[in-house]
Design a protein around this motif. Structure first.
Motif, PDB file in Angstrom:
ATOM      1  N   LYS A  67       0.826  -1.212   0.000  1.00  0.00           N
ATOM      2  CA  LYS A  67       0.000   0.000   0.000  1.00  0.00           C
ATOM      3  C   LYS A  67       0.857   1.257   0.000  1.00  0.00           C
ATOM      4  CE  LYS A  67      -4.292  -1.657   1.962  1.00  0.00           C
ATOM      5  NZ  LYS A  67      -5.277  -1.560   3.040  1.00  0.00           N
ATOM      6  N   GLN A  76      -1.894   5.066  -7.974  1.00  0.00           N
ATOM      7  CA  GLN A  76      -2.417   3.731  -7.661  1.00  0.00           C
ATOM      8  C   GLN A  76      -1.386   2.972  -6.828  1.00  0.00           C
ATOM      9  OE1 GLN A  76      -5.245   2.445  -7.858  1.00  0.00           O
ATOM     10  NE2 GLN A  76      -5.355   0.511  -8.926  1.00  0.00           N
ATOM     11  N   ASN A  77      -1.849   2.259  -5.787  1.00  0.00           N
ATOM     12  CA  ASN A  77      -0.887   1.499  -4.984  1.00  0.00           C
ATOM     13  C   ASN A  77      -0.848   0.039  -5.421  1.00  0.00           C
ATOM     14  OD1 ASN A  77      -2.755  -0.130  -3.378  1.00  0.00           O
ATOM     15  ND2 ASN A  77      -3.233   1.760  -2.279  1.00  0.00           N
ATOM     16  N   ALA A  79      -0.919  -2.694  -3.679  1.00  0.00           N
ATOM     17  CA  ALA A  79      -1.876  -3.584  -3.008  1.00  0.00           C
ATOM     18  C   ALA A  79      -3.200  -3.630  -3.767  1.00  0.00           C
ATOM     19  CB  ALA A  79      -2.106  -3.132  -1.564  1.00  0.00           C
ATOM     20  N   ASP A  80      -3.679  -2.486  -4.250  1.00  0.00           N
ATOM     21  CA  ASP A  80      -4.934  -2.464  -5.006  1.00  0.00           C
ATOM     22  C   ASP A  80      -4.789  -3.167  -6.352  1.00  0.00           C
ATOM     23  OD1 ASP A  80      -6.240  -1.162  -2.984  1.00  0.00           O
ATOM     24  OD2 ASP A  80      -6.155   0.822  -3.913  1.00  0.00           O
ATOM     25  N   LYS A  82      -2.824  -5.705  -6.944  1.00  0.00           N
ATOM     26  CA  LYS A  82      -2.853  -7.140  -6.635  1.00  0.00           C
ATOM     27  C   LYS A  82      -4.255  -7.606  -6.251  1.00  0.00           C
ATOM     28  CE  LYS A  82       1.907  -7.849  -5.095  1.00  0.00           C
ATOM     29  NZ  LYS A  82       2.749  -8.203  -3.925  1.00  0.00           N
ATOM     30  N   THR A  83      -4.992  -6.787  -5.529  1.00  0.00           N
ATOM     31  CA  THR A  83      -6.323  -7.184  -5.056  1.00  0.00           C
ATOM     32  C   THR A  83      -7.346  -7.184  -6.173  1.00  0.00           C
ATOM     33  OG1 THR A  83      -5.838  -6.257  -2.876  1.00  0.00           O
ATOM     34  CG2 THR A  83      -8.149  -6.655  -3.407  1.00  0.00           C
ATOM     35  N   TYR A  84      -7.410  -6.098  -6.940  1.00  0.00           N
ATOM     36  CA  TYR A  84      -8.476  -5.938  -7.929  1.00  0.00           C
ATOM     37  C   TYR A  84      -8.065  -6.319  -9.347  1.00  0.00           C
ATOM     38  CZ  TYR A  84     -10.375  -3.368  -4.012  1.00  0.00           C
ATOM     39  OH  TYR A  84     -10.805  -3.014  -2.765  1.00  0.00           O
ATOM     40  N   THR A  87      -4.770  -1.758 -13.129  1.00  0.00           N
ATOM     41  CA  THR A  87      -3.790  -0.703 -12.914  1.00  0.00           C
ATOM     42  C   THR A  87      -4.479   0.647 -13.092  1.00  0.00           C
ATOM     43  OG1 THR A  87      -3.146  -0.703 -15.239  1.00  0.00           O
ATOM     44  CG2 THR A  87      -1.875  -2.119 -13.740  1.00  0.00           C
TER      45      THR A  87
END
Length: 180
Positions: A67, A76-77, A79-80, A82-84, A87
């Motif tokens: 994050k 954009q980080n 962690a997001d 990887k999660t969603y 990009t």
């Protein structure tokens, strides 16, 4: 709900640990529960829960570090991403290149694309891609102690930064400077 460990199967076991640092909630599918040795036996539950929450604490530290890593262009980080699986901008792909490759590899996706480039995108250049390319060349010039080239790339970067990104006109940089 989806399993917090494998992110694939539906969760069937829901755990919550309350401590001085706050609550940790864990949703597990049957396969992950078996993997951590969770069973109806009360004697085995204590050991397996301890290892489960230790593993989750380590993953939480990795997520916190992800994050903190931000794309300097769009914010954009990692962690997001990887999660969603999305990009924020095209430059995220070059900034988080290794992490995205690892993520794709974990999903079993082939990383190298060997197909053809769509004809409408063959000559595509934007100020953002020009900026990233010039920034890389500037860093390489500094590493190789070629300060004349580094100064030239620095000046080109300054010229790019003065222009509006929303401006639809082509880059004023010579083609061979950006691509060569």
């Amino acid at each position: 709900m989806v399993c917090d460990i494998c992110h694939k199967n539906n969760a069937v076991l829901f755990l919550e640990q309350v401590g001085t640092s706050g609550k940790i909630k864990v949703n597990l599918c049957m396969q992950c529960a078996v993997k951590y040795g969770l069973s109806p036996d009360p004697k085995a539950v204590e050991k397996s829960l301890g290892s489960l929450f230790n593993d989750l604490a380590k993953k939480s530290q990795i997520i916190s570090a992800d994050k903190a890593r931000l794309c300097p262009v769009c914010g954009q980080n990692l962690a997001d991403i990887k999660t969603y699986g999305f990009t924020g901008c095209p430059e995220c792909y070059s900034i988080f290149k290794n992490e995205i490759k690892d993520l794709l590899h974990s999903y079993g996706a082939e990383v190298n694309y060997t197909g053809s480039m769509p004809s409408r995108l063959r000559s595509f250049r934007s100020r953002l891609t020009d900026r990233m390319d010039l920034q890389t060349k500037l860093e390489d010039s500094i590493k190789s102690e070629n300060y004349e080239k580094a100064a030239m790339y620095r000046d080109f970067l300054r010229a790019l930064e003065k222009q509006s990104v929303a401006d639809g006109s082509d880059s004023d940089l010579p083609e061979d400077t950006v691509n060569g």
